[in-house]
Write a protein that holds these residues in place. Sequence first.
Motif, PDB file in Angstrom:
ATOM      1  N   GLU A 292      -4.518  -1.498  -3.348  1.00  0.00           N
ATOM      2  CA  GLU A 292      -5.257  -0.487  -4.084  1.00  0.00           C
ATOM      3  C   GLU A 292      -6.531  -0.074  -3.363  1.00  0.00           C
ATOM      4  OE1 GLU A 292      -7.264   0.181  -8.527  1.00  0.00           O
ATOM      5  OE2 GLU A 292      -6.220  -1.687  -8.030  1.00  0.00           O
ATOM      6  N   ASP A 293      -7.185  -1.038  -2.725  1.00  0.00           N
ATOM      7  CA  ASP A 293      -8.433  -0.749  -2.021  1.00  0.00           C
ATOM      8  C   ASP A 293      -8.220   0.105  -0.777  1.00  0.00           C
ATOM      9  OD1 ASP A 293      -9.749  -2.250  -3.911  1.00  0.00           O
ATOM     10  OD2 ASP A 293      -9.799  -4.076  -2.688  1.00  0.00           O
ATOM     11  N   SER A 294      -7.012   0.072  -0.246  1.00  0.00           N
ATOM     12  CA  SER A 294      -6.749   0.832   0.984  1.00  0.00           C
ATOM     13  C   SER A 294      -6.346   2.277   0.708  1.00  0.00           C
ATOM     14  CB  SER A 294      -5.641   0.151   1.792  1.00  0.00           C
ATOM     15  OG  SER A 294      -4.387   0.263   1.132  1.00  0.00           O
ATOM     16  N   LEU A 295      -5.966   2.590  -0.533  1.00  0.00           N
ATOM     17  CA  LEU A 295      -5.442   3.923  -0.854  1.00  0.00           C
ATOM     18  C   LEU A 295      -6.558   4.920  -1.170  1.00  0.00           C
ATOM     19  CD1 LEU A 295      -2.460   2.954  -3.203  1.00  0.00           C
ATOM     20  CD2 LEU A 295      -2.339   3.536  -0.766  1.00  0.00           C
ATOM     21  N   ASP A 296      -6.320   6.160  -0.822  1.00  0.00           N
ATOM     22  CA  ASP A 296      -7.162   7.289  -1.216  1.00  0.00           C
ATOM     23  C   ASP A 296      -6.208   8.446  -1.494  1.00  0.00           C
ATOM     24  OD1 ASP A 296      -9.105   9.149  -1.712  1.00  0.00           O
ATOM     25  OD2 ASP A 296      -9.864   9.255   0.341  1.00  0.00           O
ATOM     26  N   VAL A 297      -5.487   8.329  -2.598  1.00  0.00           N
ATOM     27  CA  VAL A 297      -4.353   9.207  -2.878  1.00  0.00           C
ATOM     28  C   VAL A 297      -4.824  10.623  -3.204  1.00  0.00           C
ATOM     29  CG1 VAL A 297      -2.339   9.588  -4.346  1.00  0.00           C
ATOM     30  CG2 VAL A 297      -3.014   7.252  -3.700  1.00  0.00           C
TER      31      VAL A 297
END
Length: 795
Positions: A292-297
């Motif tokens: 979740e911390d790696s995503l920037d959807v």
Amino acid sequence: MALPNSREPRRVTRTIPAAQLIGLLLAFVLTAGAGGVIAAGLVIPLASGVDTAVDTGVEVFEEVPAELVPGPLSEQSQIYASDGKTKLATFYAQNRIIVPLDKVADHMKNAVISIEDERFYTHGGVDPEGISRAAVKNFGGGATEGASTLTQQYVKNVLIEEADRSGDTFGVLEASEGSLTRKLREAKLAIAIEKQMSKDEILQGYLNIAQFGRSVYGVETASRHYFNKSSSDLSVVEAATIAGITKSPNAFDPVQNPEDAAKRRDLVIGKMWQLGYITTEERDKAFDTELEDSLDVQPLDVGCDSAEGAAFFCDYVIKEVMASREFGKTRSDRQDLLYRGGLKIITTLDIKKQRAAEQTITGEIPADDPSGLEAAITSVEPGTGKILAMAQNIPYDASSNPAPRHTAQNYSADYSHGNSRGFQAGSNYKPFVLTEWLRSGHTLNERISATTVTLPQSSFRGNCEGASLAGEDWTVRNAETAESTSMSVLQGTFQSVNSVYARMSQQLDLCDIRQSAYDVGFRPTQHASIDGGGPIEGEATARDIEVLPSMVLGTQSTSPLGMASAYATYASGGTYCKPIAILAVKDRAGEDMDVPQGDCKQTVEPNVANTVAYAMTKVFNRDPWGTAWELGGLKDGRAVAGKTGTTNGAYQSWFTGYTPNLSTSVWVGESEGDFEHFDITVNGEFHEYLYGGEVAAPTWKTYMDQAIEGLPVKSFPEPDPKLVGQRATPPRSDSGSESESGDGGSGDSGSGESDLDELDFGDSDGGSSDFGENGNGNGNGNGNGNGGGNGNGNN
């Protein structure tokens, strides 16, 4: 061949079992030719009837072509504002952005190779070791295992893409099925394509064609969607996340199924470490990163909904693409190009003016306003036809079941570009009559009676096919205070007096008025009633303009874009330009394509156009008053001209005005034409009657004061003194006296006609008027007849 990055893989030394050795030998045969179909069969669990399956496989294998020529991939097309940077919308059949391999991060290349085909750089299209491993596992029972290489997967995706592009549903299913036949076909084509393409070309093709999530195709699209960055900037964690998706785009989508996606990502990270692509430190850091911390959807925008305030303009552009032969011979060709061709479409939209238009129209007439009014605003550039802004107060919704007070109908456009049947023009039409008046040798200073009058249809001339002059007598009314006066044509113009224009038209041929209106740029949105009426699909012709007495008061429907374009003809000294929405289009290769042109032509004599413009500058007069005197012009005092318009019952109201470098039309009304607008409160302000000067004109000014910022200040050319004419001595009357200036002067002054206290009353029955006069025609109102009937105006 050494692995990329020259990093030695961590491999486990083991003894090859006899069964695997047999599989390797058979796989080797497969790479050499068609005799190895038995080895391909080992990839699939074999049931009874092996001989039959193999025999069939051999036949299929022999029928497969010995080469594969990949066609162009479906790629998204994007629409931009005129700055080429502000993206309005994206269209695609497959959401894909193609990038070269050197624009993809090494981490991404390594991640895909690690999880999908670790021997990619050493095999010849089919991996013998992978086949033998799968064969042994499948013979042993349990879950089956495939052995497709990246090359085979690329082949599979190419076959699916080709079938999908050609509309071959069965071909898509055939290329996707898990059968021996399909694997045999892929194997042979993979061997062939390895002889045609380099390893890097194959890897590039795979990274661009593979599906990396729901409606996400290609590594670049995936990178932008999940991480809001280019694929050239992907980290180990990000690359591993994307690489893990392709095995099952739905199951391992990190947005839809984050837990499964995280497990799959970690598997990829482990493989990258095992093969030496990352260090132990990089592996551990990647493992410790929460998915979740790696995503920037970023949202997967498709269609004009994503254009928000510019959605109706976007919709106009799409309809223009679909109708223009520049983009293909058939509608199907154009649609295929738009949704698969990777176009970059640069439009004429001025993003600053567009934002001002959208904010103004929704602020002045809110969508949820209790009045229930609808409104639109459109700007074009004189001399080019460029559509600079297009907005309306009702939000865009193209779904099959739009939300309340939402629509996909574009009020600014004609039927072909927005499914709007248009709105009666009212007194916005009068400048076209004035154009023919001046063309015919008359002047602005000629005096005309302004009293209420009943005119027989037989008193008009219409020497052309389609003229309708057989109806009842036409009664034209004005405000009571004007009934015993006469005035100049100039005053009749800026005070929008209907009886003046009715009497003017008696001295002209109505067919010539039609031609002048068309020359200026008036384009009706519905056919003339003699041709059966109904919306015009395609471009209107002069014949589509109705020829009947009440035409001079704007009985026929048109669009805000049509009016803005017509008035732009006056602004440019008589040059009419067909409105255009597209500046440039580049294809997937970056080459310029032909686009629709404005076809600008001098259609009105400059001296006539400039004299009409002069007359319309007086609309802003305070003394003697014009119908837009309360506006007082624009805030910076630059030259401006315009005209109000209101139909009978105030069903529709208008203000169209322009400077030498910007023409804008505002319409306020009701799209179905079913409601009169008396005693109405709009945005908290009460109006006894919805005149063009009441809401449309102030809305126009609010927008134009913003839109002109940064535009050069220009003046209109002087009017032709011969067309202004000599001042006539007005008759004395009980209501006072009046005087007029000479050639090129300031117009009429005095008290004779300046006490008219009502404006833009509207006309009847399809007719439009500005002082309660009656119209005839077949539109909204209480008249009768089909173009020749006599209506009852509201005074």
